[in-house]
Design a protein around this motif. Structure first.
Motif, PDB file in Angstrom:
ATOM      1  N   VAL A 351      -4.260  12.881  -2.471  1.00 36.45           N
ATOM      2  CA  VAL A 351      -4.667  11.856  -1.373  1.00 36.45           C
ATOM      3  C   VAL A 351      -4.067  10.284  -1.447  1.00 36.45           C
ATOM      4  N   SER A 352      -3.458  10.338  -0.178  1.00 43.92           N
ATOM      5  CA  SER A 352      -2.219   9.022   0.218  1.00 43.92           C
ATOM      6  C   SER A 352      -2.877   8.398   0.842  1.00 43.92           C
ATOM      7  N   ARG A 372      -8.895   7.386  -6.289  1.00 48.89           N
ATOM      8  CA  ARG A 372      -8.903   8.280  -5.994  1.00 48.89           C
ATOM      9  C   ARG A 372      -6.712   8.186  -5.129  1.00 48.89           C
ATOM     10  N   THR A 373      -6.863   7.582  -5.416  1.00 48.67           N
ATOM     11  CA  THR A 373      -4.852   7.995  -5.050  1.00 48.67           C
ATOM     12  C   THR A 373      -4.274   6.968  -5.881  1.00 48.67           C
ATOM     13  N   ALA A 374      -2.398   7.366  -6.008  1.00 49.90           N
ATOM     14  CA  ALA A 374      -2.134   6.947  -6.837  1.00 49.90           C
ATOM     15  C   ALA A 374      -1.906   7.566  -8.266  1.00 49.90           C
ATOM     16  N   THR A 379       2.266   7.425  -5.971  1.00 44.65           N
ATOM     17  CA  THR A 379       1.917   6.009  -5.087  1.00 44.65           C
ATOM     18  C   THR A 379       0.484   6.649  -3.793  1.00 44.65           C
ATOM     19  N   GLY A 380       0.373   5.332  -3.806  1.00 42.17           N
ATOM     20  CA  GLY A 380      -0.598   5.975  -2.305  1.00 42.17           C
ATOM     21  C   GLY A 380      -0.908   4.204  -1.536  1.00 42.17           C
ATOM     22  N   THR A 381      -1.793   3.989  -0.542  1.00 35.25           N
ATOM     23  CA  THR A 381      -2.222   3.188   0.161  1.00 35.25           C
ATOM     24  C   THR A 381      -3.668   3.209   0.146  1.00 35.25           C
ATOM     25  N   VAL A 382      -3.889   1.899   0.055  1.00 31.70           N
ATOM     26  CA  VAL A 382      -5.308   1.290  -0.073  1.00 31.70           C
ATOM     27  C   VAL A 382      -5.449   0.272   0.889  1.00 31.70           C
TER      28      VAL A 382
END
Length: 471
Positions: A351-352, A372-374, A379-382
């Motif tokens: 989940v990016s 739910r990401t990273a 890594t991820g974006t919120v």
């Protein structure tokens, strides 16, 4: 002769009041997590943690050789029989941190209706996740891990419990139903794990949790994992844990470090178009909304625009929730529209992007949604969509969460929107809604479908006569 009024003031018969000394302001109690500080532990091979060889081989067969820090910190202490209190950020590997000791320390098989290990969790989805994670490893030891949750067949759960369950994973409400009906007895539970204890407190489950723990032998081992030690959770620790070993791998705000945080300022008129373009991006996306109705309505609008989307919330029957998650995991749908039921305990790889369609009011909700990401080092974006009237509330909440979000004003076709999220124009070809499961006949013993033991695990009062097979 009349008495004249004296010009001398009368002496009061009351003693002058003594001034009470001013008390110094009471300092808030420091939680055990705060007292120990952050535990510095490096990853370590599972083979070095004291686990049985068969369990280490089963882990290796599944591609798991090295333990995450939360596992390396807590498993050796748990294997000694000590009570363990642990904190780790979301996605850090807490399930195996308590699950492996529960499996490794089982001796013999459980009697019918008498589990030997117990895991209490706040939601159905988390129960399923824990069960799915532990079952393949349990098979290597000849053990059985099963779950009992609301929204599924009470009768089948009774049959499972009668066959014997070594480690039982349960939501508090459904387990309370079984205890009252005599279909689960907790007098032989040797080890108990509480996962996401702070969420159970937030959802009002702790009275049920205390009632269940009062039925578990007092000399049993307790493993409690929680992001925070708020007042009610602290009371659980004081009442049910004996000299626990404390490991605090990271405070809740630490999870924000591996994510990019953005505040998108939008107008109310542009908001749905912005959401639709974001949802049309490549890759898995979770959109968080506040209500069940909003989740269903948003998913319907996205499908009408050609975006494969599904809604997940506590108002759906368990089989529908399971189907929605499986479609998201498999890639049949790329966007999941969810309420807070998915904010904890749902692990879906890759989940990016997480989008708060409405800014959450509680900083803990922000952190767990964002989590739910990273996950597990990725890594991820919120992104949070904020209208003008929400700016001040978001600023306050973000500061409490330890989040520094980059602020950008966006409209549907802006390059900044595409650059940060990968937003693009949807196909515009409507997609048919997923087939809905046929409503089932309500089970006696669990009340109306989706309530008796409710979607979130809350208790429902069973009717007399036990459970009836669902139609």
């Amino acid at each position: 002769m009349p008495l004249s009024q004296s010009t001398t003031p009368a002496r009061s018969s009351r003693r002058p009041r003594r001034r009470r000394p001013q008390r110094a302001p009471q300092q808030p109690k420091r939680s055990l997590f705060d007292q120990v500080g952050v535990t510095a532990v490096d990853p370590a091979p599972f083979a070095d943690l004291g686990l049985p060889d068969r369990l280490v081989r089963a882990l290796a067969d599944r591609g798991m050789v090295e333990a995450f820090p939360i596992q390396a910190a807590t498993i050796p202490d748990a294997l000694t029989g000590r009570d363990v209190l642990g904190r780790g950020q979301t996605g850090s590997g807490k399930t195996l941190a308590f699950g492996l000791p529960l499996l490794a320390m089982q001796r013999g098989s459980a009697r019918p209706l008498h589990p030997r290990g117990l895991v209490l969790v706040p939601t159905r989805e988390l129960a399923t996740q824990v069960t799915d994670a532990l079952n393949p490893l349990a098979k290597a030891l000849g053990l059985h891990v099963r779950d009992v949750v609301g929204g599924t067949s009470f009768t089948r759960q009774v049959d499972t419990l009668r066959r014997g369950v070594d480690v039982l994973v349960a939501t508090p409400g459904r387990l309370a139903d079984h205890v009252r009906q005599g279909t689960c007895v907790l007098s032989e539970v040797e080890r108990t794990a509480l996962d996401e204890a702070d969420q159970m407190a937030d959802m009002g489950f702790l009275p049920q949790v205390r009632a269940l723990l009062d039925l578990v032998p007092a000399d049993g081992q307790r493993l409690l994992f929680s992001a925070t030690l708020d007042g009610d959770v602290d009371k659980l620790v004081d009442r049910y844990m004996t000299d626990p070993v404390v490991h605090s791998l990271a405070p809740p705000a630490a999870s924000v470090d591996s994510m990019e945080h953005h505040q998108f300022l939008v107008t109310a008129a542009d908001k749905q178009a912005v959401l639709t373009r974001i949802a049309a991006r490549e890759g898995r996306t979770i959109l968080f909304v506040r209500t069940k109705h909003h989740a269903d309505r948003t998913a319907k609008k996205l499908r009408a625009a050609g975006v494969p989307a599904g809604a997940l919330h506590g108002g759906k029957a368990q089989n529908a929730r399971t189907r929605v998650l499986e479609e998201f995991r498999s890639g049949a749908t790329t966007t999941l529209v969810a309420t807070n039921v998915a904010a904890r305990g749902i692990h879906v790889d890759d989940v990016s992007l997480v989008v708060h369609a409405e800014p959450p009011a509680d900083p803990k909700d922000y952190l767990h949604r964002a989590g739910r990401t990273a996950r597990a080092g990725a890594t991820g974006t919120v992104v949070t969509l904020v209208t003008e009237d929400q700016r001040e509330a978001f600023r306050t909440m973000a500061a409490q969460a330890g989040v520094k979000a980059r602020t950008t004003s966006v409209r549907p076709g802006d390059a900044a929107l595409a650059r940060v999220t990968g937003a693009r124009e949807p196909s515009g070809v409507p997609l048919t809604a997923p087939a809905q499961p046929r409503p089932r006949t309500p089970e006696r013993g669990t009340g109306r479908q989706g309530q008796g033991s409710r979607a979130d695990g809350r208790r429902g009062r069973p009717r007399r006569g036990g459970a009836r097979r669902a139609g």
